[in-house]
Motif scaffolding. Structure first.
Motif, PDB file in Angstrom:
ATOM      1  N   PHE A  78      16.173  88.684  74.966  1.00  0.00           N
ATOM      2  CA  PHE A  78      15.242  89.028  76.038  1.00  0.00           C
ATOM      3  C   PHE A  78      14.724  87.751  76.698  1.00  0.00           C
ATOM      4  CE2 PHE A  78      15.488  92.551  73.177  1.00  0.00           C
ATOM      5  CZ  PHE A  78      15.395  93.675  73.978  1.00  0.00           C
ATOM      6  N   VAL A  79      14.902  87.679  78.019  1.00  0.00           N
ATOM      7  CA  VAL A  79      14.566  86.463  78.774  1.00  0.00           C
ATOM      8  C   VAL A  79      13.588  86.807  79.893  1.00  0.00           C
ATOM      9  CG1 VAL A  79      15.469  84.548  80.133  1.00  0.00           C
ATOM     10  CG2 VAL A  79      16.876  85.540  78.291  1.00  0.00           C
ATOM     11  N   PRO A  80      12.329  86.443  79.769  1.00  0.00           N
ATOM     12  CA  PRO A  80      11.405  86.600  80.900  1.00  0.00           C
ATOM     13  C   PRO A  80      11.539  85.407  81.840  1.00  0.00           C
ATOM     14  CG  PRO A  80      10.222  85.770  79.002  1.00  0.00           C
ATOM     15  CD  PRO A  80      11.659  85.937  78.560  1.00  0.00           C
ATOM     16  N   ASP A  81      11.511  85.655  83.134  1.00  0.00           N
ATOM     17  CA  ASP A  81      11.638  84.562  84.097  1.00  0.00           C
ATOM     18  C   ASP A  81      10.397  84.519  84.966  1.00  0.00           C
ATOM     19  OD1 ASP A  81      12.327  82.881  86.324  1.00  0.00           O
ATOM     20  OD2 ASP A  81      14.428  83.121  85.774  1.00  0.00           O
ATOM     21  N   PRO A  82       9.596  83.459  84.855  1.00  0.00           N
ATOM     22  CA  PRO A  82       8.348  83.384  85.632  1.00  0.00           C
ATOM     23  C   PRO A  82       8.572  83.271  87.129  1.00  0.00           C
ATOM     24  CG  PRO A  82       8.774  81.303  84.492  1.00  0.00           C
ATOM     25  CD  PRO A  82       9.772  82.295  83.969  1.00  0.00           C
ATOM     26  N   ASP A  83       9.792  82.903  87.551  1.00  0.00           N
ATOM     27  CA  ASP A  83      10.072  82.827  88.984  1.00  0.00           C
ATOM     28  C   ASP A  83      10.276  84.200  89.605  1.00  0.00           C
ATOM     29  OD1 ASP A  83       9.921  80.037  89.291  1.00  0.00           O
ATOM     30  OD2 ASP A  83      11.951  79.794  88.504  1.00  0.00           O
ATOM     31  N   ALA A  84      10.429  85.221  88.771  1.00  0.00           N
ATOM     32  CA  ALA A  84      10.578  86.590  89.270  1.00  0.00           C
ATOM     33  C   ALA A  84       9.182  87.209  89.381  1.00  0.00           C
ATOM     34  CB  ALA A  84      11.469  87.402  88.336  1.00  0.00           C
ATOM     35  N   ARG A  85       8.446  86.809  90.419  1.00  0.00           N
ATOM     36  CA  ARG A  85       7.065  87.236  90.587  1.00  0.00           C
ATOM     37  C   ARG A  85       7.017  88.609  91.268  1.00  0.00           C
ATOM     38  NH1 ARG A  85       7.284  83.140  93.874  1.00  0.00           N
ATOM     39  NH2 ARG A  85       5.767  84.058  95.328  1.00  0.00           N
ATOM     40  N   ALA A  86       5.915  89.329  91.008  1.00  0.00           N
ATOM     41  CA  ALA A  86       5.742  90.639  91.636  1.00  0.00           C
ATOM     42  C   ALA A  86       4.289  91.061  91.531  1.00  0.00           C
ATOM     43  CB  ALA A  86       6.642  91.681  90.961  1.00  0.00           C
ATOM     44  N   VAL A  87       3.913  91.956  92.430  1.00  0.00           N
ATOM     45  CA  VAL A  87       2.596  92.594  92.386  1.00  0.00           C
ATOM     46  C   VAL A  87       2.818  94.092  92.229  1.00  0.00           C
ATOM     47  CG1 VAL A  87       0.457  93.094  93.621  1.00  0.00           C
ATOM     48  CG2 VAL A  87       1.486  90.812  93.777  1.00  0.00           C
ATOM     49  N   HIS A  88       2.185  94.640  91.217  1.00  0.00           N
ATOM     50  CA  HIS A  88       2.275  96.081  90.948  1.00  0.00           C
ATOM     51  C   HIS A  88       1.133  96.768  91.681  1.00  0.00           C
ATOM     52  CE1 HIS A  88       2.249  99.865  88.745  1.00  0.00           C
ATOM     53  NE2 HIS A  88       3.367  99.524  88.141  1.00  0.00           N
ATOM     54  N   LEU A  89       1.459  97.693  92.556  1.00  0.00           N
ATOM     55  CA  LEU A  89       0.453  98.389  93.350  1.00  0.00           C
ATOM     56  C   LEU A  89      -0.257  99.419  92.486  1.00  0.00           C
ATOM     57  CD1 LEU A  89       2.549  98.911  96.613  1.00  0.00           C
ATOM     58  CD2 LEU A  89       0.877  97.101  96.116  1.00  0.00           C
ATOM     59  N   GLY A  90      -1.534  99.205  92.277  1.00  0.00           N
ATOM     60  CA  GLY A  90      -2.305 100.066  91.393  1.00  0.00           C
ATOM     61  C   GLY A  90      -2.629  99.345  90.099  1.00  0.00           C
ATOM     62  N   LEU A 126      25.500  83.817  83.262  1.00  0.00           N
ATOM     63  CA  LEU A 126      25.750  82.908  82.145  1.00  0.00           C
ATOM     64  C   LEU A 126      26.396  83.623  80.969  1.00  0.00           C
ATOM     65  CD1 LEU A 126      22.352  80.955  82.135  1.00  0.00           C
ATOM     66  CD2 LEU A 126      24.493  80.327  83.296  1.00  0.00           C
ATOM     67  N   THR A 127      25.942  84.829  80.676  1.00  0.00           N
ATOM     68  CA  THR A 127      26.505  85.628  79.588  1.00  0.00           C
ATOM     69  C   THR A 127      26.054  87.069  79.775  1.00  0.00           C
ATOM     70  OG1 THR A 127      26.875  85.732  77.194  1.00  0.00           O
ATOM     71  CG2 THR A 127      24.617  85.307  77.935  1.00  0.00           C
ATOM     72  N   ASP A 128      26.566  87.955  78.938  1.00  0.00           N
ATOM     73  CA  ASP A 128      26.380  89.386  79.200  1.00  0.00           C
ATOM     74  C   ASP A 128      25.564  90.135  78.158  1.00  0.00           C
ATOM     75  OD1 ASP A 128      28.215  89.214  77.163  1.00  0.00           O
ATOM     76  OD2 ASP A 128      29.572  90.727  77.964  1.00  0.00           O
ATOM     77  N   TYR A 129      24.831  89.432  77.284  1.00  0.00           N
ATOM     78  CA  TYR A 129      24.006  90.178  76.330  1.00  0.00           C
ATOM     79  C   TYR A 129      22.523  89.821  76.459  1.00  0.00           C
ATOM     80  CZ  TYR A 129      24.213  86.216  72.901  1.00  0.00           C
ATOM     81  OH  TYR A 129      24.129  85.008  72.245  1.00  0.00           O
ATOM     82  N   LEU A 130      22.113  89.549  77.690  1.00  0.00           N
ATOM     83  CA  LEU A 130      20.721  89.240  77.984  1.00  0.00           C
ATOM     84  C   LEU A 130      20.036  90.418  78.669  1.00  0.00           C
ATOM     85  CD1 LEU A 130      21.157  85.674  79.538  1.00  0.00           C
ATOM     86  CD2 LEU A 130      20.903  86.269  77.127  1.00  0.00           C
ATOM     87  N   VAL A 131      18.747  90.536  78.431  1.00  0.00           N
ATOM     88  CA  VAL A 131      17.884  91.445  79.168  1.00  0.00           C
ATOM     89  C   VAL A 131      16.832  90.571  79.842  1.00  0.00           C
ATOM     90  CG1 VAL A 131      16.248  93.360  79.026  1.00  0.00           C
ATOM     91  CG2 VAL A 131      18.234  93.292  77.492  1.00  0.00           C
ATOM     92  N   THR A 132      16.801  90.565  81.163  1.00  0.00           N
ATOM     93  CA  THR A 132      15.856  89.709  81.873  1.00  0.00           C
ATOM     94  C   THR A 132      14.661  90.530  82.347  1.00  0.00           C
ATOM     95  OG1 THR A 132      17.070  89.951  83.961  1.00  0.00           O
ATOM     96  CG2 THR A 132      17.619  88.068  82.563  1.00  0.00           C
ATOM     97  N   ILE A 133      13.496  89.901  82.273  1.00  0.00           N
ATOM     98  CA  ILE A 133      12.232  90.593  82.519  1.00  0.00           C
ATOM     99  C   ILE A 133      11.463  89.857  83.607  1.00  0.00           C
ATOM    100  CG2 ILE A 133      10.087  91.422  81.484  1.00  0.00           C
ATOM    101  CD1 ILE A 133      11.506  91.080  78.732  1.00  0.00           C
ATOM    102  N   GLY A 134      11.077  90.575  84.649  1.00  0.00           N
ATOM    103  CA  GLY A 134      10.277  89.988  85.715  1.00  0.00           C
ATOM    104  C   GLY A 134       8.795  90.061  85.403  1.00  0.00           C
ATOM    105  N   GLY A 135       8.038  89.179  86.030  1.00  0.00           N
ATOM    106  CA  GLY A 135       6.592  89.176  85.844  1.00  0.00           C
ATOM    107  C   GLY A 135       5.916  90.128  86.820  1.00  0.00           C
ATOM    108  N   LYS A 136       4.650  90.389  86.552  1.00  0.00           N
ATOM    109  CA  LYS A 136       3.889  91.259  87.464  1.00  0.00           C
ATOM    110  C   LYS A 136       2.418  91.016  87.268  1.00  0.00           C
ATOM    111  CE  LYS A 136       3.578  95.241  84.321  1.00  0.00           C
ATOM    112  NZ  LYS A 136       4.215  94.611  83.163  1.00  0.00           N
ATOM    113  N   ARG A 137       1.684  91.187  88.360  1.00  0.00           N
ATOM    114  CA  ARG A 137       0.236  91.284  88.325  1.00  0.00           C
ATOM    115  C   ARG A 137      -0.150  92.563  89.051  1.00  0.00           C
ATOM    116  NH1 ARG A 137      -2.206  85.705  90.390  1.00  0.00           N
ATOM    117  NH2 ARG A 137      -0.399  85.788  91.793  1.00  0.00           N
ATOM    118  N   PHE A 138      -1.310  93.077  88.715  1.00  0.00           N
ATOM    119  CA  PHE A 138      -1.738  94.350  89.267  1.00  0.00           C
ATOM    120  C   PHE A 138      -2.753  94.138  90.386  1.00  0.00           C
ATOM    121  CE2 PHE A 138      -0.476  95.128  84.908  1.00  0.00           C
ATOM    122  CZ  PHE A 138       0.270  96.285  84.989  1.00  0.00           C
ATOM    123  N   ALA A 139      -2.734  95.058  91.359  1.00  0.00           N
ATOM    124  CA  ALA A 139      -3.705  94.994  92.459  1.00  0.00           C
ATOM    125  C   ALA A 139      -3.935  96.390  93.016  1.00  0.00           C
ATOM    126  CB  ALA A 139      -3.204  94.077  93.570  1.00  0.00           C
TER     127      ALA A 139
END
Length: 529
Positions: free
Chosen positions: A246-258, A139-152
């Motif tokens: 800064f744009v966080p996207d909740p669809d970018a899910r992840a699990v952080h190991l540890g 869409l444009t070039d001055y965004l920083v996108t951030i993925g989500g994470k949960r720990f396990a």
């Protein structure tokens, strides 16, 4: 950053409210941008294998992705597993440093993609993770996108199990739901309307999964290799000063190991090291600069005086006025023809060169005073810049009070107009940087700031009250303690006179809310030298 070509002009996003942008639906669009996923890694071969297995099952087209694993001197050295994205390679970290920032710079140097994704080596990401983040960059070039994470805690998993679960869209099934630990940043993001209402969104950009366009990355020149802990926050702070959204996207899910590392005595020690780095490099963290007697690597405010044609007494008086103000976290830049002192020439008394030589002799050993032919386009990484005539230095409490007003009202430019036509400006660096990025050829920078952050015009005596405490502005809270309510709107002008890049008269003057306005006094805002 150069202007985009072949596409619509960049959208003019106000503060961090990216609501005007509508990303395409997952699976319902055609990506075109190549991407480089850079993974800094030190040991942890098995976790890396799981991360690469998840990357091999992404919905973002495989032919548009390269994966670069930067081996930060692992012992034994890391190897590539069989189950991985096709275009994956290992790059050894170069000599001269260590840590994630140093490794990221090595990976960035090797990367060829238009999008650069920073990903930890212990992340199991969902199949849409990269697609969700990368769609914004189309869409444009001055965004920083951030993925989500949960720990396990890491269960006994094989790369094949991870790949199959990610490919079928259910990586969370690999973990005990009751044992998953939410990230504190996700709660902050939720409270601040997906960071749309955030005053300092860079604070939640902590690194495990972040992406941005190459031009923005080049603008800030990568990571600071000297910051071995807290490098992601410091990097994000500089991105903010470059005008990023800064744009966080909740669809970018992840699990952080540890589980989160900041636990126990070791974790507290790491936090102390992080804060030591950030105190010197992130001036907005006022809570980390509690000792007013110290000198910091990146000052809070840069004060700029053009000394061209001025005599030594006026220059010295102006610099001294700044240095003895109530806000001590400052640097002074004196712009002028300093090349007159080069080449071993004689400086005859009564000439401009002689006055400049006296000034340099007076302040040449003071690290707070700098000499330049001209000011840089922005003050980055300094968050504020004050520019005034050499014969109108600020009164003792001006910088303290004016910066506080800018923070409270969230304006990007404060224009101070004194009788006699003298004008000073206080700029917020992130606002100027974004305006320079967005401005059309010939468009006044102040007009763009009015749209993205707001411009306020003030009379001198609104801020001319000497502080009775002698203290600097109160510590700015981190986002986790800020209210989610947006700031009250500020009336802005659509054009400015005497403002950066401005030309023409202002359409009107903004006024402060009564509770924000400083009491008036009879003294002028500017000193008379």
């Amino acid at each position: 950053m150069a202007h985009l070509t072949g596409v619509e002009p960049r959208p003019r996003i106000r503060h961090n409210d990216y609501s005007p942008l509508t990303p395409p639906p997952l699976g319902g669009w055609s990506p075109t941008l190549g991407a480089s996923v850079v993974i800094p890694a030190h040991g942890g071969q098995h976790r890396l294998d799981l991360t690469l297995a998840a990357l091999a099952a992404q919905t973002y087209p495989a032919h548009l992705i390269e994966v670069i694993v930067v081996d930060d001197r692992s012992d034994p050295p890391l190897r590539l597993p069989d189950l991985r994205p096709e275009n994956t390679r290992i790059v050894p970290v170069p000599d001269g440093g260590w840590g994630a920032g140093h490794a990221m710079n090595a990976g960035i140097a090797a990367a060829e993609g238009e999008i650069v994704q920073r990903l930890d080596a212990d992340m199991v990401i969902s199949r849409e993770h990269l697609e969700a983040l990368f769609r914004w960059h189309h869409l444009t070039d001055y965004l920083v996108t951030i993925g989500g994470k949960r720990f396990a805690e890491e269960p006994a998993l094989t790369p094949g199990q991870v790949h199959d679960a990610v490919r079928h869209g259910s990586p969370e099934d690999l973990f005990d739901p009751s044992a998953l630990v939410s990230s504190s940043t996700e709660e902050t993001i939720r409270r601040l309307d997906g960071l749309r209402a955030s005053k300092n969104p860079y604070q939640v950009c902590t690194g495990p999964t972040v992406s941005l366009r190459r031009a923005l990355l080049d603008e800030v020149r990568g990571f600071d290799p000297e910051v071995v802990r807290g490098q992601d926050t410091e990097f994000a702070y500089r991105l903010a000063q470059a005008g990023a959204v800064f744009v966080p996207d909740p669809d970018a899910r992840a699990v952080h190991l540890g589980l989160p590392a900041q636990r126990g005595e070791h974790g507290r020690a790491i936090v102390r090291l992080v804060e030591a780095h950030l105190a010197h490099r992130v001036p907005l963290r006022r809570d980390l600069r509690k000792e007013p007697g110290r000198r910091w690597r990146v000052p809070y405010v840069e004060v700029v005086f053009d000394v061209t044609g001025a005599d030594e007494p006026r220059i010295v008086a102006a610099v001294d006025a700044v240095l003895r103000g109530t806000l001590t976290d400052v640097a002074v830049t004196l712009t002028g023809p300093w090349t007159l002192l080069d080449g071993g020439r004689r400086w005859a008394p009564g000439t401009e060169a002689f006055d400049l030589a006296l000034v340099r002799a007076a302040f040449g050993h003071d690290a707070r005073v700098r000499f330049a032919e001209s000011a840089a386009p922005t003050a980055a990484p300094v968050p504020f810049r004050y520019t005034a005539p050499i014969d109108a230095p600020p009164s003792p409490a001006l910088l303290e009070r004016a910066v506080k007003a800018m923070l409270e009202e969230r304006v990007g430019l404060l224009v101070l107009e004194a009788p006699g036509g003298r004008t000073a400006t206080l700029e917020r660096t992130e606002a100027v940087a974004r305006a320079r990025l967005l401005a059309a050829p010939g468009e006044a920078i102040a007009d763009v700031i009015a749209q993205t952050h707001g411009v306020r015009h003030a009379t001198p005596d609104e801020f001319d009250k000497v502080s009775t405490t002698g203290r600097e502005p109160a510590a700015q809270p981190v986002e986790s303690t800020q209210s989610a309510q947006p700031a009250q709107p500020v009336r802005t002008t659509q054009a400015g006179a005497g403002t950066p890049g401005g030309g023409g008269a202002a359409d009107g003057n903004a006024t402060a809310r009564p509770e924000d306005r400083a009491p008036r006094s009879r003294r002028g805002l500017f000193r008379r030298s």
